[in-house]
Design a protein around this motif. Sequence first.
Motif, PDB file in Angstrom:
ATOM      1  N   UNK A 191       0.997  -1.053  -0.039  1.00 34.36           N
ATOM      2  CA  UNK A 191      -0.336  -0.128   0.152  1.00 34.36           C
ATOM      3  C   UNK A 191       0.604   1.338   0.534  1.00 34.36           C
ATOM      4  N   UNK A 192       1.999   1.039   0.959  1.00 37.65           N
ATOM      5  CA  UNK A 192       2.698   2.302   0.932  1.00 37.65           C
ATOM      6  C   UNK A 192       3.407   2.417  -1.109  1.00 37.65           C
ATOM      7  N   UNK A 193       3.805   1.131  -1.301  1.00 32.66           N
ATOM      8  CA  UNK A 193       3.986   2.010  -2.743  1.00 32.66           C
ATOM      9  C   UNK A 193       3.397   2.430  -4.013  1.00 32.66           C
ATOM     10  N   UNK A 194       1.291   1.840  -3.576  1.00 32.47           N
ATOM     11  CA  UNK A 194       0.995   2.134  -4.425  1.00 32.47           C
ATOM     12  C   UNK A 194       0.347   3.309  -4.358  1.00 32.47           C
ATOM     13  N   UNK A 195       0.323   4.514  -2.815  1.00 33.15           N
ATOM     14  CA  UNK A 195      -0.056   5.498  -3.017  1.00 33.15           C
ATOM     15  C   UNK A 195       0.942   6.490  -3.412  1.00 33.15           C
ATOM     16  N   UNK A 196       2.316   5.846  -3.909  1.00 32.28           N
ATOM     17  CA  UNK A 196       3.495   6.698  -4.603  1.00 32.28           C
ATOM     18  C   UNK A 196       3.207   6.122  -6.402  1.00 32.28           C
ATOM     19  N   UNK A 197       1.795   5.582  -6.231  1.00 25.30           N
ATOM     20  CA  UNK A 197       1.458   4.532  -7.874  1.00 25.30           C
ATOM     21  C   UNK A 197       3.117   3.984  -8.663  1.00 25.30           C
ATOM     22  N   UNK A 198       3.619   3.368  -7.551  1.00 27.37           N
ATOM     23  CA  UNK A 198       5.258   2.587  -8.104  1.00 27.37           C
ATOM     24  C   UNK A 198       4.903   0.951  -8.212  1.00 27.37           C
ATOM     25  N   UNK A 199       3.410   0.897  -7.453  1.00 22.11           N
ATOM     26  CA  UNK A 199       3.299  -0.883  -7.548  1.00 22.11           C
ATOM     27  C   UNK A 199       2.750  -1.507  -9.238  1.00 22.11           C
ATOM     28  N   UNK A 200       3.571  -2.785  -9.729  1.00 22.98           N
ATOM     29  CA  UNK A 200       2.202  -3.033 -10.609  1.00 22.98           C
ATOM     30  C   UNK A 200       2.343  -4.386  -9.859  1.00 22.98           C
ATOM     31  N   UNK A 201       1.330  -4.983 -10.559  1.00 24.02           N
ATOM     32  CA  UNK A 201       1.406  -6.335 -10.435  1.00 24.02           C
ATOM     33  C   UNK A 201       1.984  -7.911 -10.794  1.00 24.02           C
ATOM     34  N   UNK A 202       2.772  -8.499 -10.831  1.00 24.57           N
ATOM     35  CA  UNK A 202       2.380  -9.245 -12.233  1.00 24.57           C
ATOM     36  C   UNK A 202       2.466 -10.959 -11.798  1.00 24.57           C
ATOM     37  N   UNK A 203       2.104 -11.303 -12.893  1.00 21.75           N
ATOM     38  CA  UNK A 203       1.497 -12.772 -12.446  1.00 21.75           C
ATOM     39  C   UNK A 203       2.133 -13.214 -12.947  1.00 21.75           C
ATOM     40  N   UNK A 204       2.815 -14.386 -11.683  1.00 20.41           N
ATOM     41  CA  UNK A 204       4.300 -14.939 -11.448  1.00 20.41           C
ATOM     42  C   UNK A 204       3.934 -15.676 -11.833  1.00 20.41           C
ATOM     43  N   UNK A 205       3.417 -16.409 -12.638  1.00 19.56           N
ATOM     44  CA  UNK A 205       2.596 -18.362 -12.919  1.00 19.56           C
ATOM     45  C   UNK A 205       3.064 -18.422 -14.713  1.00 19.56           C
ATOM     46  N   UNK A 206       3.057 -19.647 -14.335  1.00 19.48           N
ATOM     47  CA  UNK A 206       3.938 -19.893 -15.883  1.00 19.48           C
ATOM     48  C   UNK A 206       5.385 -20.287 -15.726  1.00 19.48           C
ATOM     49  N   UNK A 207       6.639 -20.475 -16.835  1.00 23.06           N
ATOM     50  CA  UNK A 207       7.448 -20.579 -16.787  1.00 23.06           C
ATOM     51  C   UNK A 207       8.770 -19.722 -16.079  1.00 23.06           C
ATOM     52  N   UNK A 208       9.223 -19.902 -16.017  1.00 25.16           N
ATOM     53  CA  UNK A 208      10.230 -18.755 -16.177  1.00 25.16           C
ATOM     54  C   UNK A 208      10.050 -17.437 -16.173  1.00 25.16           C
ATOM     55  N   UNK A 209      10.431 -18.086 -17.829  1.00 25.44           N
ATOM     56  CA  UNK A 209      10.433 -16.980 -18.722  1.00 25.44           C
ATOM     57  C   UNK A 209       9.868 -16.269 -19.382  1.00 25.44           C
ATOM     58  N   UNK A 210       8.041 -16.716 -19.096  1.00 28.86           N
ATOM     59  CA  UNK A 210       7.272 -16.261 -18.696  1.00 28.86           C
ATOM     60  C   UNK A 210       6.843 -14.792 -18.486  1.00 28.86           C
ATOM     61  N   UNK A 263       9.506 -13.941 -16.679  1.00 22.49           N
ATOM     62  CA  UNK A 263      10.357 -12.341 -17.133  1.00 22.49           C
ATOM     63  C   UNK A 263      10.256 -11.862 -18.026  1.00 22.49           C
ATOM     64  N   UNK A 264       9.050 -12.060 -18.944  1.00 18.53           N
ATOM     65  CA  UNK A 264       9.321 -11.677 -20.326  1.00 18.53           C
ATOM     66  C   UNK A 264       7.851 -10.168 -19.534  1.00 18.53           C
ATOM     67  N   UNK A 265       7.004 -10.517 -18.661  1.00 21.13           N
ATOM     68  CA  UNK A 265       6.297  -9.508 -18.123  1.00 21.13           C
ATOM     69  C   UNK A 265       7.180  -8.630 -17.231  1.00 21.13           C
ATOM     70  N   UNK A 266       8.212  -8.853 -16.696  1.00 21.65           N
ATOM     71  CA  UNK A 266       9.043  -8.241 -15.858  1.00 21.65           C
ATOM     72  C   UNK A 266       9.323  -7.036 -17.011  1.00 21.65           C
ATOM     73  N   UNK A 267      10.166  -7.868 -17.563  1.00 18.70           N
ATOM     74  CA  UNK A 267      10.978  -6.887 -18.712  1.00 18.70           C
ATOM     75  C   UNK A 267      10.254  -5.600 -19.463  1.00 18.70           C
ATOM     76  N   UNK A 268       8.505  -6.531 -19.898  1.00 17.74           N
ATOM     77  CA  UNK A 268       7.660  -5.052 -20.407  1.00 17.74           C
ATOM     78  C   UNK A 268       7.676  -4.615 -19.134  1.00 17.74           C
ATOM     79  N   UNK A 269       7.686  -3.913 -18.137  1.00 18.86           N
ATOM     80  CA  UNK A 269       7.061  -3.281 -16.861  1.00 18.86           C
ATOM     81  C   UNK A 269       8.026  -2.201 -16.534  1.00 18.86           C
ATOM     82  N   UNK A 270       9.871  -3.482 -17.074  1.00 18.22           N
ATOM     83  CA  UNK A 270      10.586  -2.425 -16.394  1.00 18.22           C
ATOM     84  C   UNK A 270      10.923  -1.406 -17.820  1.00 18.22           C
ATOM     85  N   UNK A 271      11.013  -1.698 -18.313  1.00 19.74           N
ATOM     86  CA  UNK A 271      11.079  -0.921 -20.108  1.00 19.74           C
ATOM     87  C   UNK A 271      10.506   0.002 -19.881  1.00 19.74           C
TER      88      UNK A 271
END
Length: 202
Positions: free
Chosen positions: A160-179, A181-189
């Motif tokens: 919540x602390x980070x959501x209030x600062x608009x910095x929080x992004x949820x990642x669906x962390x199931x699926x293969x490790x590569x899948x 990572x691709x979701x994470x990479x999109x968010x970082x980029x």
Amino acid sequence: MLFNLILFGPPGSGKGTQSQLIIDHYQFTHLSTGDMLRSEIERRTPLGLEAKKFMDRGALVPDEVVIAMISSRLDASTGTKGFIFDGFPRTTAQARALDKLLALKSTAIHLVLLMEVPEEELIKRLLLRGQTSGRSDDASEEIIRTRIAEYYNKTSPVADYYAQQHKLQAIQAVGTVEEVFNRIRQQIDKRFAELTSHPVSP
Ligand code: AP5
């Protein structure tokens, strides 16, 4: 600019696994309080012996111990492209301390990725890892459930602390490790592009 990322999520959500892929891709510096504490335990330092009492039962180590460890690592790090915080902060007090430490370096947290995994999948992953990792806190389902309870009671409110600062992004962390990572990479980029086209201070 430094790009500072928090990988946030319950035990077994893949923070350590994804940190390695992020480091290889972005050359960020990895700061994992769990790894630092396990290294202290392995070297049988006074800090390690004290922390072990908490870790073996799945409880959080006191804030002042982990904040001091992160502070000294930040002081020692130079010439990096950014930091990945893995397993830190885990309480609101740690989050506030981190903001102050980064402000001293004229920087801040830019993105917090919340790794979402159903509880039964977390337990399955950690019991499986416990068969080979030798980690004392993976030794039984009871300890694993205590760690997950610590997360929901003390750590998840930090989101919540980070959501209030608009910095929080949820990642669906199931699926293969590569899948994942691709979701994470999109968010970082995406975040990096926002920061560099509309620089924010700090
Ligand atoms: P810490 O080392 O931070 O452990 P944790 O948060 O409990 O997380 P884990 O390392 O168990 O899981 P992870 O999310 O990194 O997942 P991983 O990639 O390993 O903390 C340990 C203890 O130290 C705490 O309980 C506390 O006592 C103390 N501590 C640490 N920091 C602290 C702080 N800031 N304040 C206070 N106390 C602190 O993956 C897990 C497993 O799943 C692996 O086997 C992996 O291969 C597998 N896996 C990963 N991704 C996938 C996937 N997509 N599909 C299937 N399996 C997968």
